[in-house]
Design a protein around this motif. Structure first.
Motif, PDB file in Angstrom:
ATOM      1  N   CYS A  25      -5.537   6.704  -9.965  1.00 45.16           N
ATOM      2  CA  CYS A  25      -5.084   5.830  -8.998  1.00 45.16           C
ATOM      3  C   CYS A  25      -6.251   5.374  -7.998  1.00 45.16           C
ATOM      4  O   CYS A  25      -6.807   6.377  -7.459  1.00 45.16           O
ATOM      5  CB  CYS A  25      -3.973   6.658  -8.136  1.00 45.16           C
ATOM      6  SG  CYS A  25      -2.602   7.046  -9.070  1.00 45.16           S
ATOM      7  N   SER A  56      -2.420   7.268  -3.403  1.00 48.06           N
ATOM      8  CA  SER A  56      -2.547   8.691  -3.546  1.00 48.06           C
ATOM      9  C   SER A  56      -1.279   9.480  -3.384  1.00 48.06           C
ATOM     10  O   SER A  56      -0.936  10.393  -4.149  1.00 48.06           O
ATOM     11  CB  SER A  56      -3.324   9.336  -2.544  1.00 48.06           C
ATOM     12  OG  SER A  56      -2.820   9.021  -0.992  1.00 48.06           O
ATOM     13  N   TRP A  71      -7.753  10.564  -8.375  1.00 48.61           N
ATOM     14  CA  TRP A  71      -7.576   9.657  -6.996  1.00 48.61           C
ATOM     15  C   TRP A  71      -8.992   9.053  -6.654  1.00 48.61           C
ATOM     16  O   TRP A  71     -10.092  10.245  -6.720  1.00 48.61           O
ATOM     17  CB  TRP A  71      -7.167  10.328  -5.696  1.00 48.61           C
ATOM     18  CG  TRP A  71      -6.887   9.538  -4.658  1.00 48.61           C
ATOM     19  CD1 TRP A  71      -6.544   8.027  -4.400  1.00 48.61           C
ATOM     20  CD2 TRP A  71      -7.447   9.909  -3.138  1.00 48.61           C
ATOM     21  NE1 TRP A  71      -6.988   7.571  -3.147  1.00 48.61           N
ATOM     22  CE2 TRP A  71      -7.215   8.783  -2.514  1.00 48.61           C
ATOM     23  CE3 TRP A  71      -7.987  11.030  -2.843  1.00 48.61           C
ATOM     24  CZ2 TRP A  71      -7.631   8.817  -1.027  1.00 48.61           C
ATOM     25  CZ3 TRP A  71      -8.230  10.990  -1.512  1.00 48.61           C
ATOM     26  CH2 TRP A  71      -8.188   9.955  -0.556  1.00 48.61           C
TER      27      TRP A  71
END
Length: 368
Positions: A25, A56, A71
């Motif tokens: 992500c 997140s 992340w």
């Protein structure tokens, strides 16, 4: 807990790095200040600290249910950046590819209590010139970006700056060997300085494989009314998920099990759940995480939507941005209900913990 980094993994036969995590992500996260009591920001005397960020949130929610996530972002070399890294890593997310910027701060924001839809809701962002707003494709490790089975992005990133928009254009360009690209439109009109931003989001969505969009934001951004009109405007993604608020969600599938393009896109609709609403913040991120979790497991579209609704229900019955999702076994039991039992299901605050304690899947799950 921070997972060890092995961005890129073992190369496949065609030279493409094999994924070493389920989902990567990318996007900005901020330190969030939540009021200790209802009222205008001018009147609230104190705040509790939390974290917030669409991407997140997805990474943390997936990690809490056993998926491996990474992340990628930038934060300042400041105390708020330290807090973000500690909090996200504490959910089990790999944060080893988050860049620390010594010249720019970590973004923060304040908001009033309650539902964002209320007339008295206020949000005060302090993110202009943040570390994440300066992200460019040149700053990021290409191997890390391709290190997941899914790369999840959001339209919020594109609105942060010209460099972030350029980054999103680069990532959504269709190129061989990229992961399955998931894109949540997340239209935030207050972040876009120009009306052209809505058009940019449409172009970015057309480059994705899996798109999440609310029918309300498609109406506001693109003047589209109804799920079918949205589908007609986005023929490129293999899967299009149109979220229809309290009514439910519809999936348009344009790729068959063999990878061939379908003619008319088959649709699957699943009604939303009845919940005792606490706050709507984070519900869209939770829905995306639930749908992605079921996608990683290869579940049918109907079940994917149900997992999205269940994980969204966890957020809707929780006051903060980041709620604890239901355990996998619990969610699977509820997702397998027949249609009549699904429509009777009613979820209240604490239902994820209550269900883990042994509730039957066909009973009403409410907590005072």
């Amino acid at each position: 807990m921070t997972r060890p980094s092995n961005a890129g993994g073992t190369p496949a036969r065609d030279g493409t790095p094999a994924p070493d995590v389920d989902v990567v992500c990318l996007g900005e996260s901020m330190v969030t200040f939540l009021p200790t009591r209802p009222g205008r920001l001018a009147d609230v005397p104190s705040f509790d600290r939390a974290i917030g960020g669409a991407e997140s949130n997805v990474a943390c929610t997936l990690a809490r249910t056993g998926h491996t996530t990474r992340w990628i972002s930038a934060v300042g070399a400041d105390g708020f950046g330290d807090h973000l890294l500690t909090a996200v890593a504490g959910c089990g997310v790999d944060v080893s590819h988050v860049r620390r910027d010594p010249l720019r701060p970590t973004g923060v924001y304040f908001r009033t209590a309650g539902d964002r839809a209320g007339d008295t809701h206020e949000v005060a962002y302090y993110r202009a010139g943040s570390a994440a707003s300066a992200m460019t494709a040149a700053d990021l490790d290409p191997a890390a970006l391709r290190s997941g089975r899914i790369l999840h992005l959001s339209g919020i990133t594109a609105a942060l700056s010209a460099s972030c928009l350029g980054l999103m254009r680069e990532l959504t360009a269709r190129r061989p060997g990229r992961p399955l690209l998931s894109f949540d439109v997340n239209y935030r009109p207050g972040l876009w300085r120009e009306a052209a931003g809505a058009r940019e989001l449409l172009d970015l969505a057309r480059g994705a494989d899996l798109v999440f969009v609310g029918d309300d934001e498609a109406r506001d951004a693109w003047g589209l009314h109804g799920a079918r009109a949205i589908s007609d405007a986005l023929p490129e993604p293999a899967l299009l998920v149109v979220k229809q608020g309290r009514r439910g969600a519809t999936v348009f599938r344009r790729t068959t099990a063999t990878g061939e393009r379908a003619g008319a896109a088959p649709t699957t609709f699943v009604p939303s759940l009845n919940v005792d609403l606490v706050a709507a913040t984070g519900a869209g991120d939770a829905f995306a995480a639930g749908f992605l979790s079921a996608t990683l497991r290869g579940l049918p579209d109907r079940t994917r939507i149900r997992h999205g609704h269940l994980w969204a229900a966890a957020a809707l019955t929780h006051p903060g941005d980041l709620a604890t999702p239901p355990g996998r076994a619990h969610a699977d039991r509820l997702a397998d209900l027949d249609d009549a039992a699904w429509e009777r299901l009613h979820l209240g605050p604490g239902w994820t913990e209550a269900g883990a304690g042994g509730h039957r899947a066909d009973e009403e799950v409410r907590t005072p």
